[in-house]
Design a protein around this motif. Structure first.
Motif: not given
Ligand SMILES: *Cc1c(COP(=O)(O)O)cnc(C)c1O
Length: 350
Positions: A4-5, A13-15
């Motif tokens: 799960n990179i 950043v994910r959001e």
């Protein structure tokens, strides 16, 4: 092998949702009037004799050429990978993550908030007033923790100029607290409206410029930040060591030569005539309102803009949706592109 990179990335950043540039939005067509690009393809000579060496951080001839064009001293100029990198450098240099904020006035250019978000800097919004001018009282009430106030003039996507007196009031209001960043990406289409002459008077004034629009070099990625040397020196601490590729500097210098400047002047006049042509033609159509625009684009209100936008899109005429209700932003292309676009819209509304 499955890893799960994404989970490794910063929460911020994910959001994030990436900026939907005109390019990313795609589309397929014959007439591209969605990214405020110039229709002119100018020729340049590209030399390859120095490519084994690193570039200079701030190439002398380029800085000198732009300083002379802008009418400022050389130590007031920083060059970077487009004005967009200027925005990012300012945020990285002046805003403490998770503490400081930027302030901007929507509807306006989308990159201020995206860049702030990337560095965990809050972005306060103080909407423009109904006349698309600055709401100075509301800005004054929202300055806590604000280090940078972004003002776009001519504003993208509305096209209007921000009142000079209001910019001066803002500069006085924010003295010793924040920098006022005036984004002049489109100022070459209305040079008299520049606030560049205020740089000596207000040390907290910063101006962003670019070769992407009037100079027809969007693909070159070359922009400028104009500010007093105290600001420039701080930005130079943060900028990458070799931000301007050698061929980019060469081409930019050619664009800023007397011959290059004369060509740009002519192309600006040509596009201004096309803008007047499109404004006149669209204004005659029923239910259409064209807002006065000072850049190489027009904001246009239609009765059912979404349907028209899609019909145009399906027929290879690619324009840009805007956040303003029932409004479409149309970049000014060649006379042929403007004529075809106008004719198509006229036929749709008939
Ligand atoms: C196009 C644009 C920019 C970006 O310019 P680049 O030099 O291409 O990065 C900055 N501000 C505004 C308002 C723009 O429309």
């Amino acid at each position: 092998m499955s890893q799960n990179i994404e989970a490794l990335a910063r929460k911020t950043v994910r959001e994030m949702t990436p900026y939907m540039s005109a390019r990313r939005l795609g589309g397929s067509g014959d007439i591209w009037l969605n990214a405020n690009e110039s229709p002119f393809m100018n020729e340049y000579t590209i030399k390859s004799d120095r490519l084994n060496r690193y570039s200079t951080c701030q190439p002398d001839t380029l800085i000198g050429a732009y300083a002379s064009y802008a009418g400022v001293d050389r130590d007031y100029v920083l060059t970077s990978r487009g004005a967009d990198e200027g925005i990012e450098l300012l945020i990285r240099t002046f805003c403490e993550p998770n503490k400081d904020a930027i302030l901007y006035c929507p509807p306006t250019y989308g990159m201020y908030t995206i860049s702030a978000q990337t560095f965990d800097v809050a972005a306060k919004q103080v909407p423009l007033k109904a006349d698309w001018q600055l709401d100075l009282d509301a800005i004054a009430a929202n300055l806590d923790d604000v280090k940078l106030v972004f003002v776009c003039s001519p504003n993208n996507p509305t096209g209007n100029l921000i009142n000079r007196a209001d910019i001066e009031a803002l500069l006085t209001m924010t003295a010793d607290r924040a920098l006022v960043v005036v984004d002049e990406a489109y100022i070459d289409f209305c040079m008299d409206a520049s606030v560049v002459d205020l740089l000596n008077q207000y040390p907290n004034l910063v101006i962003l410029r670019t070769l992407s629009k009037a100079f027809a070099l969007a693909g070159l990625r070359c922009g400028f930040t104009l500010a007093n040397p105290m600001v420039i020196e701080l930005l130079l601490k943060v900028i990458a060591p070799y931000p301007v590729p050698v061929p980019v500097a060469d081409i930019a210098v050619e664009a800023l030569s007397p011959a290059g400047l004369a060509r740009t002047k002519f192309q600006v006049l040509d596009l201004s005539a096309n803008r007047a042509y499109l404004q006149a033609g669209l204004s005659m159509l029923p239910g259409v309102k064209v807002f006065d625009g000072y850049g190489n684009y027009l904001l246009v209100e239609f009765q059912d803009s979404e349907r028209l936008f899609k019909t145009l899109w399906d027929n290879g005429i690619i324009l840009r949706r805007s956040p303003i209700e029932n409004c479409i932003r149309i970049s000014i292309g060649s006379r042929d592109e403007c004529e075809k676009t106008l004719a198509f819209i006229r036929q749709q509304l008939a």
